[in-house]
Structures are given as C-alpha cells and as structure tokens.
Design an enzyme around this catalytic site. Structure first.
Site, PDB file in Angstrom:
ATOM      1  N   GLU A 292      46.865  35.996  44.126  1.00 45.24           N
ATOM      2  CA  GLU A 292      45.395  36.030  43.958  1.00 45.24           C
ATOM      3  C   GLU A 292      45.098  34.656  43.891  1.00 45.24           C
ATOM      4  O   GLU A 292      45.664  33.497  43.288  1.00 45.24           O
ATOM      5  CB  GLU A 292      45.037  36.758  42.670  1.00 45.24           C
ATOM      6  CG  GLU A 292      45.322  38.274  42.963  1.00 45.24           C
ATOM      7  CD  GLU A 292      45.130  39.139  41.808  1.00 45.24           C
ATOM      8  OE1 GLU A 292      44.693  40.351  42.002  1.00 45.24           O
ATOM      9  OE2 GLU A 292      45.072  38.742  40.573  1.00 45.24           O
TER      10      GLU A 292
ATOM     11  N   CYS B 251      52.017  36.860  29.671  1.00 47.94           N
ATOM     12  CA  CYS B 251      51.460  36.503  31.007  1.00 47.94           C
ATOM     13  C   CYS B 251      51.887  37.603  31.911  1.00 47.94           C
ATOM     14  O   CYS B 251      53.044  38.122  31.968  1.00 47.94           O
ATOM     15  CB  CYS B 251      51.977  35.207  31.670  1.00 47.94           C
ATOM     16  SG  CYS B 251      51.562  34.833  33.259  1.00 47.94           S
TER      17      CYS B 251
ATOM     18  N   GLY C 117      52.192  31.941  39.424  1.00 46.00           N
ATOM     19  CA  GLY C 117      53.478  31.111  39.479  1.00 46.00           C
ATOM     20  C   GLY C 117      53.399  29.629  38.756  1.00 46.00           C
ATOM     21  O   GLY C 117      52.440  29.364  38.233  1.00 46.00           O
ATOM     22  N   GLU C 118      54.623  29.152  38.549  1.00 46.17           N
ATOM     23  CA  GLU C 118      54.871  27.937  38.060  1.00 46.17           C
ATOM     24  C   GLU C 118      54.921  26.788  39.170  1.00 46.17           C
ATOM     25  O   GLU C 118      55.946  26.535  40.039  1.00 46.17           O
ATOM     26  CB  GLU C 118      56.251  28.066  37.291  1.00 46.17           C
ATOM     27  CG  GLU C 118      56.521  26.881  36.767  1.00 46.17           C
ATOM     28  CD  GLU C 118      55.372  25.922  36.260  1.00 46.17           C
ATOM     29  OE1 GLU C 118      54.861  26.221  35.191  1.00 46.17           O
ATOM     30  OE2 GLU C 118      55.243  24.643  36.405  1.00 46.17           O
TER      31      GLU C 118
ATOM     32  N   ASN D  88      44.185  37.330  27.214  1.00 51.34           N
ATOM     33  CA  ASN D  88      43.573  38.631  28.034  1.00 51.34           C
ATOM     34  C   ASN D  88      44.709  39.748  27.958  1.00 51.34           C
ATOM     35  O   ASN D  88      45.845  39.463  28.880  1.00 51.34           O
ATOM     36  CB  ASN D  88      43.150  38.112  29.439  1.00 51.34           C
ATOM     37  CG  ASN D  88      42.159  36.917  29.697  1.00 51.34           C
ATOM     38  OD1 ASN D  88      41.145  37.396  29.021  1.00 51.34           O
ATOM     39  ND2 ASN D  88      42.374  35.889  30.104  1.00 51.34           N
TER      40      ASN D  88
HETATM   41  N1  SAH Z   1      52.549  28.579  35.560  1.00 48.98           N
HETATM   42  C1  SAH Z   1      51.552  27.704  34.990  1.00 48.98           C
HETATM   43  C2  SAH Z   1      50.173  27.801  35.620  1.00 48.98           C
HETATM   44  C3  SAH Z   1      49.516  29.347  35.709  1.00 48.98           C
HETATM   45  S1  SAH Z   1      49.310  30.230  34.304  1.00 48.98           S
HETATM   46  C4  SAH Z   1      51.430  27.577  33.419  1.00 48.98           C
HETATM   47  O1  SAH Z   1      51.912  28.486  32.784  1.00 48.98           O
HETATM   48  O2  SAH Z   1      50.805  26.591  33.021  1.00 48.98           O
HETATM   49  C5  SAH Z   1      47.720  29.600  33.972  1.00 48.98           C
HETATM   50  C6  SAH Z   1      47.309  29.639  32.421  1.00 48.98           C
HETATM   51  O3  SAH Z   1      47.019  30.996  32.110  1.00 48.98           O
HETATM   52  C7  SAH Z   1      48.518  29.048  31.308  1.00 48.98           C
HETATM   53  O4  SAH Z   1      48.036  28.049  30.426  1.00 48.98           O
HETATM   54  C8  SAH Z   1      48.846  30.506  30.926  1.00 48.98           C
HETATM   55  O5  SAH Z   1      49.414  30.061  29.730  1.00 48.98           O
HETATM   56  C9  SAH Z   1      47.671  31.094  30.824  1.00 48.98           C
HETATM   57  N2  SAH Z   1      47.855  32.564  30.713  1.00 48.98           N
HETATM   58  C10 SAH Z   1      48.871  33.115  31.258  1.00 48.98           C
HETATM   59  N3  SAH Z   1      48.739  34.631  30.777  1.00 48.98           N
HETATM   60  C11 SAH Z   1      47.659  34.483  29.959  1.00 48.98           C
HETATM   61  C12 SAH Z   1      46.855  35.617  29.366  1.00 48.98           C
HETATM   62  N4  SAH Z   1      47.413  36.935  29.503  1.00 48.98           N
HETATM   63  N5  SAH Z   1      45.729  35.524  28.460  1.00 48.98           N
HETATM   64  C13 SAH Z   1      45.473  34.185  28.567  1.00 48.98           C
HETATM   65  N6  SAH Z   1      45.698  33.024  29.261  1.00 48.98           N
HETATM   66  C14 SAH Z   1      47.271  33.313  29.676  1.00 48.98           C
HETATM   67 FE1  SF4 Z   2      52.742  32.783  33.572  1.00 46.23          FE
HETATM   68 FE2  SF4 Z   2      54.671  31.770  35.191  1.00 46.23          FE
HETATM   69 FE3  SF4 Z   2      52.731  30.177  33.702  1.00 46.23          FE
HETATM   70 FE4  SF4 Z   2      54.429  31.408  32.146  1.00 46.23          FE
HETATM   71  S1  SF4 Z   2      54.726  29.916  33.591  1.00 46.23           S
HETATM   72  S2  SF4 Z   2      52.123  31.572  31.855  1.00 46.23           S
HETATM   73  S3  SF4 Z   2      55.113  33.296  33.367  1.00 46.23           S
HETATM   74  S4  SF4 Z   2      52.711  31.680  35.367  1.00 46.23           S
END
Ligand code: SAH
Ligand code: SF4
Length: 376
Positions: free
Chosen positions: A91, A118, A165-166, A298
């Site tokens: 997405e 997440c 993704g990371e 969320n």
């Molecule tokens: N993997 C990377 C980037 C993608 S996630 C990382 O973890 O930083 C992007 C952001 O969304 C991160 O700060 C993550 O902690 C946050 N995030 C993931 N799941 C979430 C959720 N359910 N509610 C709010 N923030 C969330």
């Molecule tokens: Fe989600 Fe991966 Fe970012 Fe953790 S590292 S918040 S599992 S996208």
C-alpha cells in the site's frame, strides 16, 4: 528480458546506457523523461535519436505496478493497493496538506520485525521490494496526481518510508530509490523532505548516514529495554543504548539537526506519566537532539491492544513538552479508508475481506479526483 528503467538511479541508468553502446549523458535525458515527465513510451521521447529509441524498445520498458484498488478518504487522503505478484500487495498513501503533499511508501511485502502493535508485522514477511517497485509507487502517484489535478508542477513534496516493511532491512533496493527521489533530474526532493523510518536496524543506520543521509525517524515506543524487547522484537538484537548511540552518529551527517522519535501510544502498556518521565530521562542522558511524534495506536483485532485514552496522550505529551522536547500528536488521516499507520494490510488473498469493508465506505471514482483542486 526487458529491463525496467524504474529500477535505476541516474548512475545505474548511465551504466545501462553505456551497456547499449550509448553515451552516458543520454541517461540524464532519459531519466528526466521517465521521472519528471512520467513518460512510459519511448516514442514520446522526442529529443532522443530514433536509433536510441529503437534500442530502448528492444531492451527496456517503463512499467508501473498494477493498481488493485484506489480509495479516497473524505479528508483527501488517497490509498492505493498495488499488486506485486505472488499473492502479495503493498500500500501507498498520499496525504495532502495545505503546505505539502506527502507520499507514504512501502519497502517490503510484509515485515520480518514483527512489532506487536503493527498489522504488517502480524502478517509476517513475504519479500523485499525491488528498487523499481519502491520507485513505481512514487512514479505512479506523482504523475497520476498531476494528470488528474491538471497541473504541470510537482504535487508530492515529501516522501516518508513509513508504509509496509522495514526499509533498512531492504537496504540494497532502498538506496537507489532514495537517490532517484533526491536527484535534480529525478524528483528533486530535498533530503530534509525524504524520511526513512526505522525500528532500529543499527548497522544500516550507520551505512545510510554515509551512503545517502536523509531525514531519519526512529520508532522508539518504549523507555526501557524490557518493554521494547516485547513491543519491537528487534530490540533484543539492538538494545536502546546501541540504538541511541547510532542516532547520535547519524546526526553528524543528517540533513536535519534532530532525530524524530515515533511513539505509538498503547493503553496501559507504554502511556503512563512515569514512562513519559523515563523517556525524557533516557533521551536527555543520551544527549540526543530530538522531536517526539506520538501516534495514537490504530487498533486491529489480532493485536489485543487498545489505543491510549486521549487524556493519557495529552498528559504524556505535556511531560515531554515541559521537559523541553518538541512533541506532536499525530492526527490520524484517512481513517475512513484504513490508511492510518499500521493499518496497512496488503495481502491480496485477503482482498475480498478488504473490499467488503471498503464497499461500505465511500469509494470515489478516479475522475472525481480532478475536483479536488484544493489537494495541493
Ligand atoms: N518499519 C518502519 C517503518 C514502517 S512503520 C518502522 O517501524 O519505523 C511506520 C510507523 O507506523 C512506525 O513508527 C510504526 O511504529 C507505526 N505503526 C505501526 N503500526 C501502528 C499502529 N497500529 N498504530 C499506530 N502506529 C503504528
Ligand atoms: Fe511494522 Fe515492521 Fe515497522 Fe515493526 S518494523 S512497525 S512490524 S513495519
């Protein structure tokens, strides 16, 4: 097999042109056609010699990702679900604001880090995206928006690698994509307006600072190792003290003079005033210039977690602010289309489910985007 030109930064494209027996500088023209003008037909590239166009037709292509769905929120946020094959989808989210247009891009199908809060983490890891699959998200969104808004100038001013993704676990594909975003012949984005968000892949933070320093956001989520080990399993490998020193090293080369710490607010887990004070002490001790971005969680059912109460978020923010840290509480955008952080769920096999939910919501057709002149 034809090479997808979206797979290259300018240097890579120059090497490709040379391999076709062409002068390197042709790559600049070609790069501009692809990224600045959004061309995907070689015949449209009027200032390239016919012989080169013919060679390109035989050896290359400019191919975007198929769009599975597009949804537009009542607040103007647009979410695209792209098919990356093999039953996977990723997405991309466009977030318009009065002074900027931000695109949130995915770097992997799924994620191996497995953070508890997440939904991408809960899906597990499927595969790394290729450079072209990362860039295709920007290429498509930028040129789609320009076309449908009827504008020539750039619509997307900021990119955040905060989709699925990371990004630092897909480093080799990420860096050329970032370079194309920054290149003046590509998207010409400022380093300060391209943000890589990471859960803390320490060795790759060090490499990024040398290879392609852009703005950095670090997903912190906890003031102690015990709690962070539980929320972000990668912490067991790179605990807080190592993560914070990597942040400090990054700042030596960073385009901004602070790190953004993201902190997902989870009810009863990491949102107490004591935890706010511990967090303050942690970053003070480490002496890191930083800003905090508090993200109200969320929720999604499989997590078993709840969003912090509003007053807890406010109180947490107040403690950080009183301690002298710039702190913002992230507004959720695109709530009605599940486009908020951590709600991105890109499994095509799940599509029936996703479309079922979305059909209940307002799905606006493509043409109507052109009515959203205020989007930029
Ligand atoms: N993997 C990377 C980037 C993608 S996630 C990382 O973890 O930083 C992007 C952001 O969304 C991160 O700060 C993550 O902690 C946050 N995030 C993931 N799941 C979430 C959720 N359910 N509610 C709010 N923030 C969330
Ligand atoms: Fe989600 Fe991966 Fe970012 Fe953790 S590292 S918040 S599992 S996208």
């Amino acid at each position: 097999m034809a090479v997808n030109l979206l797979d290259f930064d300018l240097e890579g494209l120059a090497a490709f042109c040379e391999s076709l027996g062409e002068k390197k500088f042709r790559a600049t023209q070609l790069f501009r056609w692809v990224h600045q003008k959004g061309a995907n037909q070689f015949d449209d590239m009027s200032d390239l010699a016919r012989s080169l166009r013919d060679k390109l037709k035989g050896n290359a292509e400019i191919t975007a990702l198929p769009v599975i769905t597009q949804h537009i929120s009542t607040d103007g946020t647009i979410k695209w679900l792209f098919d990356v094959g093999g039953g996977d989808a990723v997405e991309t989210v466009f977030i318009p604001e009065s002074d900027r247009g931000t695109l949130c891009i995915s770097s992997q199908a799924g994620c191996a880090v497995g953070c508890r809060f997440c939904s991408t983490g809960h899906q597990g890891f499927s595969r790394n995206l290729k450079t072209w699959e990362i860039l295709a998200q920007l290429w498509f969104a930028e040129h789609f928006l320009r076309k449908h808004l009827g504008v020539q100038e750039r619509v997307i001013s900021n990119v955040v690698m905060m989709g699925m993704g990371e990004p630092l676990q897909n480093y080799a594909a990420l860096v050329p994509a970032l370079r194309a975003m920054l290149d003046d012949h590509g998207y010409g984005l400022s380093r300060r307006r391209v943000t890589v968000s990471t859960s803390g892949v320490v060795p790759m933070m060090d490499r990024l600072k040398d290879d392609c320093p852009v703005a950095l956001a670090v997903s912190l989520h906890a003031p102690t190792d015990i709690l962070r080990d539980n929320l972000v399993p990668l912490n067991k490998k790179y605990p807080l003290v190592e993560l914070l020193s990597a942040c400090k090293r990054y700042l030596e080369r960073a385009p901004r003079d602070f790190i953004t710490f993201e902190y997902c607010m989870l009810d009863g887990v990491n949102d107490s005033p004591e935890q706010a004070r511990a967090l303050l002490a942690l970053v003070r001790e480490a002496d890191i210039p930083c800003k905090f971005n508090l993200i109200p969680f969320n929720p999604f059912p499989a997590s078993g977690l709840l969003r912090s109460k509003n007053n807890m978020v406010q109180e947490f923010a107040r403690i950080l602010l009183d301690g002298g840290l710039v702190t913002t509480i992230r507004k959720t955008r695109g709530d009605d289309i599940d486009a908020a952080c951590g709600q991105l769920a890109g499994d095509v096999k799940d599509r029936t489910n996703v479309s079922g939910r979305i059909s209940k919501q307002r799905t606006i057709m493509l043409q109507q985007i052109s009515e959203q002149k205020s989007i930029n």
